[in-house]
Design a protein around this motif. Structure first.
Motif, mmCIF file in Angstrom:
data_model
loop_
_atom_site.group_PDB
_atom_site.id
_atom_site.type_symbol
_atom_site.label_atom_id
_atom_site.label_comp_id
_atom_site.label_asym_id
_atom_site.label_seq_id
_atom_site.Cartn_x
_atom_site.Cartn_y
_atom_site.Cartn_z
ATOM 1 N N UNK A 90 -24.176 -23.593 48.730
ATOM 2 C CA UNK A 90 -25.356 -24.163 48.314
ATOM 3 C C UNK A 90 -25.336 -25.513 48.318
ATOM 4 N N UNK A 91 -26.756 -25.978 48.603
ATOM 5 C CA UNK A 91 -26.918 -27.720 48.886
ATOM 6 C C UNK A 91 -26.287 -28.514 47.814
ATOM 7 N N UNK A 92 -26.775 -28.076 46.525
ATOM 8 C CA UNK A 92 -26.210 -28.635 45.369
ATOM 9 C C UNK A 92 -24.860 -28.686 45.171
ATOM 10 N N UNK A 93 -24.011 -27.672 45.765
ATOM 11 C CA UNK A 93 -22.690 -27.842 45.404
ATOM 12 C C UNK A 93 -21.761 -28.630 46.493
ATOM 13 N N UNK A 94 -22.616 -28.950 47.841
ATOM 14 C CA UNK A 94 -21.701 -29.625 48.717
ATOM 15 C C UNK A 94 -21.010 -30.623 48.508
ATOM 16 N N UNK A 95 -21.339 -31.530 47.454
ATOM 17 C CA UNK A 95 -20.994 -32.932 47.248
ATOM 18 C C UNK A 95 -20.132 -32.623 45.707
ATOM 19 N N UNK A 96 -19.982 -31.409 45.258
ATOM 20 C CA UNK A 96 -19.633 -31.254 44.015
ATOM 21 C C UNK A 96 -17.999 -31.742 43.744
ATOM 22 N N UNK A 97 -17.217 -31.721 44.973
ATOM 23 C CA UNK A 97 -16.032 -32.228 44.949
ATOM 24 C C UNK A 97 -15.509 -33.600 45.108
ATOM 25 N N UNK A 98 -16.639 -34.494 45.253
ATOM 26 C CA UNK A 98 -16.411 -35.885 45.954
ATOM 27 C C UNK A 98 -15.827 -36.643 44.813
ATOM 28 N N UNK A 99 -16.025 -36.333 43.625
ATOM 29 C CA UNK A 99 -15.183 -37.010 42.399
ATOM 30 C C UNK A 99 -13.855 -37.102 42.649
ATOM 31 N N UNK A 100 -13.158 -36.247 43.452
ATOM 32 C CA UNK A 100 -11.743 -35.907 43.586
ATOM 33 C C UNK A 100 -11.318 -37.262 44.543
ATOM 34 N N UNK A 101 -12.249 -38.007 44.920
ATOM 35 C CA UNK A 101 -12.059 -39.050 45.956
ATOM 36 C C UNK A 101 -10.988 -38.921 47.065
ATOM 37 N N UNK A 102 -11.334 -37.868 48.114
ATOM 38 C CA UNK A 102 -10.679 -38.094 49.208
ATOM 39 C C UNK A 102 -10.729 -39.315 50.024
ATOM 40 N N UNK A 103 -9.973 -39.380 50.964
ATOM 41 C CA UNK A 103 -10.056 -40.783 51.707
ATOM 42 C C UNK A 103 -11.383 -40.834 52.623
ATOM 43 N N UNK A 104 -11.882 -39.508 53.053
ATOM 44 C CA UNK A 104 -13.009 -39.249 53.806
ATOM 45 C C UNK A 104 -13.701 -38.108 53.366
ATOM 46 N N UNK A 105 -15.070 -37.927 53.805
ATOM 47 C CA UNK A 105 -15.773 -36.972 53.745
ATOM 48 C C UNK A 105 -16.886 -36.934 54.749
ATOM 49 N N UNK A 106 -17.174 -35.635 55.215
ATOM 50 C CA UNK A 106 -18.066 -35.512 56.307
ATOM 51 C C UNK A 106 -19.529 -35.421 55.951
ATOM 52 N N UNK A 107 -20.325 -36.192 56.742
ATOM 53 C CA UNK A 107 -21.793 -36.325 56.258
ATOM 54 C C UNK A 107 -22.694 -36.141 57.468
#
Ligand SMILES: [Zn+2]
Ligand SMILES: [Zn+2]
Ligand SMILES: [Zn+2]
Ligand SMILES: [Zn+2]
Lengths: 226, 226
Positions: A90-107
């Protein structure tokens, strides 16, 4: 080549299942071990999609947290990149784990057709993901499935949502997005050097295009994903 | 140039309203007269979006029928092209007027971001529109808002859904789709000549890019839209 090449490993992608390849790492424990092995073989970046119990791509923050924790213990030096894509999330879930602060994320910075669906990344959704990454100190990997995603990246840099210089990945071989052609890569690189000065880049081919795209990227001084 | 240039007139587009320009033709009668005037001024193709009473783009077959009927009486020689795009129209309604058999209809062969939304053309929807046009003898104008729409056209030709040679329109200047750049047009033309041999083409710039794109198209032997 004086600059070292970063080999990124996408341990699972979002499409394959164990029935396609029994070696596919699906549980977090399997994914940590698969990454550990890739790391020892020379990979310095891991791109991860965690999976649900039924093997579909998951947005579960607990799984992403467990993966990150496992990786930091088994192969502390590797760069961890969370996927914000993945079919069926789901669109609104796709960034829900960013608060974990991985080094990078795809965009992905735009929308495009995939084999049977629209890969939807509406403008405000892209802005919101980019802004979260900037605020959390996460380096985005810009996924270029079609040419306007590259020109949109320039807009996002101008809007202050992506900090320059960006890191870009050119993706080839997903049906209905850009096919694997060296002339397209060359044109993208020319445009990138003009509108995103200083950008670093990788190219990734899907499935049967994996090796030919890696060869083309290496020949042009890019990084690669396997 | 030995071949005549086709000047297409897009009398309304889908975005402008009378408050933006009081001369905008909105009712069918206004649209017929506007086309009649353009025809006398040299246009040989009209691209039309009929409008609802509130000026939003309409999918009402009766309005498309009334437009076609009026045009055949006022300027019988002009090529009539119905838009299957238009912001705010329901997906399942966008081809509902094709049974009226206009000479042409627009066909976007992929998805892309627009200024605030996703312009959604899922793969099966594109196939369905293309197949209807083929079966009804309607010539599609392939709308290229991003590069993969061009490579997708090749797939549709191979699938037998678009009869070769296709007619292609390169669109520039819609925010989040491709910006107006001559190097992009040149690359698209090179690719088109290879993968769609014999294709004819037009280029269209939106808003402030209208004249620069028309000049670039004319300089390269293309048709133009105004
Ligand atoms: Zn991925
Ligand atoms: Zn281990
Ligand atoms: Zn239109
Ligand atoms: Zn008249």
């Amino acid at each position: 080549m004086a600059d070292p090449c970063i080999i990124a490993v996408a341990i699972t992608g979002s499409v394959p299942r164990k029935k396609d390849n029994p070696a596919l790492p699906v549980t977090v424990a399997e994914q940590v071990e698969s990454t550990h092995a890739a790391c020892e073989a020379g990979a310095s970046l891991v791109h991860v999609h965690v999976r649900n119990a039924d093997e579909t791509p998951s947005s579960d923050s607990d799984k992403f947290a467990a993966f990150l924790d496992g990786i930091r213990r088994h192969c502390p030096g590797i760069i961890v990149q969370f996927s914000t894509g993945g079919r069926g999330r789901a669109l609104e879930q796709r960034g829900a784990m960013l608060h974990l602060r991985p080094d990078m994320a795809s965009l992905a910075t735009g929308s495009v057709n995939f084999p049977t669906t629209v890969y939807e990344n509406p403008p405000d959704f892209v802005r919101s993901l980019a802004g979260s990454m900037r605020d959390l100190g996460i380096k985005p990997e810009i996924e270029i499935f079609d040419l306007a995603m590259l020109t949109n990246t320039r807009i996002l840099v101008e809007e202050g949502l992506i900090l320059p210089p960006p890191h870009v990945q050119f993706v080839f071989g997903v049906k209905h997005a850009l096919p694997s052609r060296e002339d397209i890569l060359d044109f993208e690189l020319k445009l990138m050097r003009e509108i995103l000065p200083g950008a670093t880049w990788t190219a990734a081919g899907i499935g049967r295009d994996q090796f030919s795209v890696a060869r083309a990227a290496l020949a042009r001084g890019g990084h690669v994903r396997t």
